[in-house]
Enzyme design. Sequence first.
Site, PDB file in Angstrom:
ATOM      1  N   LYS A   1      66.655  39.972  11.948  1.00  0.00           N
ATOM      2  CA  LYS A   1      67.068  39.625  13.305  1.00  0.00           C
ATOM      3  C   LYS A   1      66.107  40.212  14.348  1.00  0.00           C
ATOM      4  CE  LYS A   1      70.376  37.520  11.188  1.00  0.00           C
ATOM      5  NZ  LYS A   1      70.790  38.235  10.028  1.00  0.00           N
TER       6      LYS A   1
ATOM      7  N   ARG B   1      57.380  47.853  -7.255  1.00  0.00           N
ATOM      8  CA  ARG B   1      58.832  47.864  -6.989  1.00  0.00           C
ATOM      9  C   ARG B   1      59.241  49.242  -6.487  1.00  0.00           C
ATOM     10  NH1 ARG B   1      61.956  49.030 -11.040  1.00  0.00           N
ATOM     11  NH2 ARG B   1      60.906  47.688 -12.534  1.00  0.00           N
TER      12      ARG B   1
ATOM     13  N   ASP C   1      76.105  49.312  11.239  1.00  0.00           N
ATOM     14  CA  ASP C   1      75.230  48.143  11.165  1.00  0.00           C
ATOM     15  C   ASP C   1      74.691  47.928  12.579  1.00  0.00           C
ATOM     16  OD1 ASP C   1      74.145  45.592  11.248  1.00  0.00           O
ATOM     17  OD2 ASP C   1      75.532  44.790   9.763  1.00  0.00           O
TER      18      ASP C   1
ATOM     19  N   TYR D   1      80.567  41.072  10.082  1.00  0.00           N
ATOM     20  CA  TYR D   1      79.707  39.953   9.703  1.00  0.00           C
ATOM     21  C   TYR D   1      80.283  39.328   8.429  1.00  0.00           C
ATOM     22  CZ  TYR D   1      75.896  37.537   7.451  1.00  0.00           C
ATOM     23  OH  TYR D   1      75.153  36.589   6.800  1.00  0.00           O
TER      24      TYR D   1
END
Length: 379
Positions: A198, A48, A173, A101
């Site tokens: 994306k 992690r 972003d 978004y």
Amino acid sequence: MTGFSTRAIHAGQDPDPHTGSVIVPIHATSTFVQDGVGGRRGGYEYARTGNPTRTALETCLAELEEGRHGLAFASGMAATDALLRATCRPGDHVVIPDDAYGGTFRLIDKVFRHWGVEHTAVGLSDVAAVRAAMRPATRLVWCETPTNPLLAIADIAALAHLAHEAGARLVVDNTFASPYLQTPLGLGADVVLHSTTKYLGGHSDVIGGALVTDDSELDEQLAFLQNGAGAVPGPFDAWLTLRGIRTLAVRMERHCDNAERIVAALRAHPKVISVHYPGLETHPGHEVAAKQMRRFGGMVSFTVHGGIDAALAVCSRTRLFTLAESLGGVESLIEHPGRMTHASTAGSKLQVPDNLVRLSVGIEDVTDLVDDVLQALAG
Ligand SMILES: Cc1ncc(COP(=O)(O)O)c(C=O)c1O
């Protein structure tokens, strides 16, 4: 600094020193042996906190965004969540785009609001309006450019200046542009955020997110949350994203070529009212886009005569453009933002026109794509 594609293919991706593996291995392990208590080999202890496959991705992401520190997350929203928690406290305020978004808006409006973080939604292409929205408690100006789904353009350098004057940070972003088309840190942004799901991943086969910054103190806070809250990508996800990144430059060139051809076909069509694409000289943000972007990307949206029914009909008639949420993959997608990706904005200031259709133009043969859009419009 080497060229973009050289970095995409080599940054963080030296051949494995132990085996000679040319491709970064998928380190499917949750923990790492210690040579005596605290004797860590290569700095890893628990996956992690850090994993070599993830490190390769993070190094590559930082180099592509021309930043010093990169962190990978389990999704774009996990990156968004970590950034908001690292930078905002109860009583703080965030300025967000009025066509942000939908998921970003939902997280800020439905979750962070209850933790005492307030927000103001404003059109970011209007710098005076952003200045007016700033408060003494503003910690972040949240910028998307181009925006989703209306492809509005914000002037990154101007917003960075404005945010810094007010003692706030600018986050960009950069999901829609990708680092191939735009590198916000060089324009003054403090943090770059990605949904790597994306264009970076590029093949619609993995969910991921990223944050890149030059600010070492902020990076430390973000890394603390990445480990402390634990929204990390697994090694296979990190590997898939890295594999996608290696071809980003060639994919983006083709996305842009194809989008330009689709835009030309849409503009000539009598059923189309308006086409949103920053590459158009008539687009209000074209000049700014030309200043800060290499090209104008693969996302196109347009409105049609006939209202929502006509827009839904177009979405249902394409054969190559697949009706699906998301974007940035090699295959072309079509969607109705009002009913799909942006449904959560209904009734708010961020609501999108209901006759709007969004295309993620893929890298198939462009004549096939144009034919498909034309037959869908013909009905
Ligand atoms: C511009 C933008 N930012 C952030 C996100 C969220 O990313 P993810 O879906 O990887 O959580 C998306 C997802 O569609 C997006 O389009």
